[in-house]
Enzyme design. Sequence first.
Site, mmCIF file in Angstrom:
data_model
loop_
_atom_site.group_PDB
_atom_site.id
_atom_site.type_symbol
_atom_site.label_atom_id
_atom_site.label_comp_id
_atom_site.label_asym_id
_atom_site.label_seq_id
_atom_site.Cartn_x
_atom_site.Cartn_y
_atom_site.Cartn_z
ATOM 1 N N ASP A 164 0.719 -1.021 0.246
ATOM 2 C CA ASP A 164 0.251 -0.175 0.060
ATOM 3 C C ASP A 164 0.789 1.551 -0.017
ATOM 4 O O ASP A 164 0.939 2.372 -0.730
ATOM 5 C CB ASP A 164 -1.286 -0.290 1.201
ATOM 6 C CG ASP A 164 -2.070 1.455 0.991
ATOM 7 O OD1 ASP A 164 -2.949 1.334 0.472
ATOM 8 O OD2 ASP A 164 -2.045 2.052 2.392
ATOM 9 N N SER B 56 1.990 2.078 -3.361
ATOM 10 C CA SER B 56 1.461 2.246 -4.468
ATOM 11 C C SER B 56 0.536 3.079 -4.631
ATOM 12 O O SER B 56 0.397 3.724 -4.058
ATOM 13 C CB SER B 56 0.887 0.744 -4.434
ATOM 14 O OG SER B 56 -0.758 0.791 -5.500
ATOM 15 N N ARG C 124 -19.153 -7.336 -10.025
ATOM 16 C CA ARG C 124 -18.565 -6.219 -9.778
ATOM 17 C C ARG C 124 -19.395 -5.366 -11.210
ATOM 18 O O ARG C 124 -20.178 -6.038 -11.863
ATOM 19 C CB ARG C 124 -17.722 -6.694 -10.361
ATOM 20 C CG ARG C 124 -16.210 -5.292 -10.040
ATOM 21 C CD ARG C 124 -15.952 -5.266 -8.836
ATOM 22 N NE ARG C 124 -14.681 -4.214 -8.506
ATOM 23 C CZ ARG C 124 -14.343 -2.509 -8.603
ATOM 24 N NH1 ARG C 124 -15.770 -2.166 -8.410
ATOM 25 N NH2 ARG C 124 -13.333 -2.268 -8.920
ATOM 26 N N HIS D 252 -12.174 4.370 5.165
ATOM 27 C CA HIS D 252 -12.071 5.126 4.777
ATOM 28 C C HIS D 252 -11.561 5.840 6.066
ATOM 29 O O HIS D 252 -11.518 5.060 7.630
ATOM 30 C CB HIS D 252 -13.464 5.968 4.728
ATOM 31 C CG HIS D 252 -13.515 5.804 3.419
ATOM 32 N ND1 HIS D 252 -15.651 5.796 3.394
ATOM 33 C CD2 HIS D 252 -13.488 5.585 2.270
ATOM 34 C CE1 HIS D 252 -15.662 5.508 1.975
ATOM 35 N NE2 HIS D 252 -14.194 5.111 1.221
ATOM 36 N N ALA E 114 -35.858 10.117 14.490
ATOM 37 C CA ALA E 114 -36.007 11.617 13.810
ATOM 38 C C ALA E 114 -37.267 11.781 13.000
ATOM 39 O O ALA E 114 -37.674 13.019 12.619
ATOM 40 C CB ALA E 114 -34.872 11.876 13.855
#
Length: 1100
Positions: A257, A260, A379, A759, A781
């Site tokens: 990682d 790259s 995919r 993330h 809510a």
Amino acid sequence: MSAKAISEQTGKELLYKYICTTSAIQNRFKYARVTPDTDWAHLLQDHPWLLSQSLVVKPDQLIKRRGKLGLVGVNLSLDGVKSWLKPRLGHEATVGKAKGFLKNFLIEPFVPHSQAEEFYVCIYATREGDYVLFHHEGGVDVGDVDTKAQKLLVGVDEKLNAEDIKRHLLVHAPEDKKEILASFISGLFNFYEDLYFTYLEINPLVVTKDGVYILDLAAKVDATADYICKVKWGDIEFPPPFGREAYPEEAYIADLDAKSGASLKLTLLNPKGRIWTMVAGGGASVVYSDTICDLGGVNELANYGEYSGAPSEQQTYDYAKTILSLMTREKHPDGKILIIGGSIANFTNVAATFKGIVRAIRDYQGSLKEHEVTIFVRRGGPNYQEGLRVMGEVGKTTGIPIHVFGTETHMTAIVGMAWAPAIPNQPPTAAHTANFLLNASGSTSTPAPSRTASFSESRADEVAPAKKAKPAMPQDSVPSPRSLQGKSATLFSRHTKAIVWGMQTRAVQGMLDFDYVCSRDEPSVAAMVYPFTGDHKQKFYWGHKEILIPVFKNMADAMKKHPEVDVLINFASLRSAYDSTMETMNYAQIRTIAIIAEGIPEALTRKLIKKADQKGVTIIGPATVGGIKPGCFKIGNTGGMLDNILASKLYRPGSVAYVSRSGGMSNELNNIISRTTDGVYEGVAIGGDRYPGSTFMDHVLRYQDTPGVKMIVVLGEIGGTEEYKICRGIKEGRLTKPVVCWCIGTCATMFSSEVQFGHAGACANQASETAVAKNQALKEAGVFVPRSFDELGEIIQSVYEDLVAKGAIVPAQEVPPPTVPMDYSWARELGLIRKPASFMTSICDERGQELIYAGMPITEVFKEEMGIGGVLGLLWFQRRLPKYSCQFIEMCLMVTADHGPAVSGAHNTIICARAGKDLVSSLTSGLLTIGDRFGGALDAAAKMFSKAFDSGIIPMEFVNKMKKEGKLIMGIGHRVKSINNPDMRVQILKDFVKQHFPATPLLDYALEVEKITTSKKPNLILNVDGFIGVAFVDMLRNCGSFTREEADEYVDIGALNGVFVLGRSMGFIGHYLDQKRLKQGLYRHPWDDISYVLPEHMSM
């Protein structure tokens, strides 16, 4: 990820090195690390204070509340420490739900002190700035510091001084310690900022009459700041959370990682687990983990990981083989499941990544069958049909059960199939990604409608309101929406013009194709900025027509010449994205900036946000693919290729607006919304970082104020509290349009240890930041919240149909879009066209991951130790030569390397070098002298002797014939050497050839000729050129690697002369370097060595 926890030892080491304070910090660098492998004798040598002081010992493995858990040994002697460690070091312990082995301990000096001398200090980062917490009662019983401690917010770019600390934080601190504490906290804050910490807690901080003692410390740093802090950090280690071991495979993927531009992540949760995942996309990887856990697979989920950002085939192969290696180490009685999933890619070539996975599957096919592995694939994205095809083919050829699905199947449906007894039939898909070449209005899978206005222009107040809010939210947990003063509610229109920072030609062409299919009047890209070239123009296509877009070296020139631009799309790298964005905000014309780069340090992002708020600029990103407004404008690669633009009806506006964090999941939302409603009005991916430039609520409020938007979809995420602002907005009546929301990351609460998802912002720091808590609050809510991501499409459809039934949305007539030609390069990659190549090569291929010489990878060349001779065999003769042939070639290069400065080639090289010319000019000057009279004898001798030998004439007859014709025998004769003074170069070569060559008929023939010529004159010997020529022919003809025709062809085309040229080049370069080293001046030939012979009538 961004914020990563560091060990207590690492935190203290950095603090002791770099904190700057007038407070006297005691026990600096007094700590000793103990592991199961520790040599106590060596430890005592390094830390003699262990024998003379009372000690404290504790595990250093990111364990909270160690004192409460009985994991701190206090006031012990060294023997006491050893006794205390005996039942703990290397043994298993349970902390909460996590079980793990205690194998890293810290020993420090014991500090005698009273409870009144213990304090609590903590600094942590938020979007608005850094909070500093101080409590005058620290220690193990500090309690809920959020409610008890004094708190001070230090805004972004603001400084913390001692007076503010005393006034706001040290209210209850003893008077006699305020000065010391103020100095220490001030220095601590500066240290925290300078070394890019995101969290730093000291409890207790002990202040005695002797000075300040840091007893316990917990810290996190922003790992993305490594390129800034490398000098101070050094090689910092990030230990795994307690309960999860650090595996070498994780380190291997982390190393891949780091090297790259793509993103590669792997976390092992349960190496004995049955269910393994290989998911593309940071958001999609979380959704798959959620779905697996929702279906009861939490204890069988073996790993979390993701690959994204267009990794190459080789990188995907390395990633895939690592996972396959791990999952085939232990058998499971029920077999194993591999989920190869992903959302619809924006720009990743699915076929290229899948080919890497297919290579790994082929390599591990035996193990996969032995472990009864079943593979499920889903995919979409560029060239996904080819990817699915090769994946299906490998299943058929290897016998491994592989079930393949495309975009017509819901993203997570394959997870349910893995548990189901039957697999549904897969509908046939198109053979390639080229649906936009034809009008596809008759197809259900790729609709081709178009329009340029919204389906409904009804007023916003006619839309059905959201469900009534229930008053359940604590006030302090729901911050009010951030002011949007000065920021436009409309970011993009059909006339939006943008500047693209970076040489991203593929992304720009994608934007132009989108503009064209949306029937825009003009391209949306006005110019590009790229500081590494001069000003020039770049060619693009507008439909069938070629157009030129200017590229500027300086942003100022681009802005000045294109005042109509109000959007900048920033493709700068993580290292330069901050500076280029800051520069952009100096131009008042820019109202929106999209930052694509991932990995910008959080502290820098907060500075960008602050300046953007001051300037009234909307930032989308960082770490985003961008956003899209169908029929108007798209950012970079958003929405993928044109076939996906058409399939998801993104060429004209719908009635549904969405906002998500993930770029890949935003494309999945495009797909879901297009299949369940009239389409997308606008969609924004705010980015996966902890502090996105604009928030969910920023865009939700824009959508609320936009008449064309009839319903809003939000794909939230674990981490942060932004989703609670939506609850507040509904409660206060600010949001009246229907909102559908689902927060991904629900699986995190089921794991026994903390998992950092793909993330950077996807990590809950408190209970309210979990996806489960946010989904519950949103539901209470009045937001439409599905039970899982699987049901998101159904609830979107239900809300949409309700709006249609009420007349709030009136579906409009579809109009087909214009067709757009396909790029030649993409059509070629899909195999749709062919074209004769202008050049052909058969010796070298540099296109793949590894350089290949005549079919042999460069790694094999070195592994086999082939040397220069072996490489020449591959590049000159397209084959691997016998070892003796390689050695002979190398010997030829050695003996022809140089022959002194007097020969014409060396002479020319020297003269050029002394004239101040460069290396290449000097070398070519020498090489250009090589010909029939100098250096050409190798070829000539080989041809002449071969012709005589092959014609069958005897040596004496050959000599007589040449004499009769008045021709010299090439390769015979030497100016100095003779039969009595032999040339040692020839002798060395002759000994080698006679010893190693299987046969030397031509050499024997030449030696017979030499006997005849030297009988007449002793210097008419077979010289080195002649010897190499005839011996080379013997090698070609008798080594077994060539046919007779091939051997003769290589002689005819001048291969032998190449040996002299290559060898002598080494000598010429040597002469050039020698002259430069000796600093020789310009050469002028002396007059007395020149005969001036002029015509007689001219001299009179």
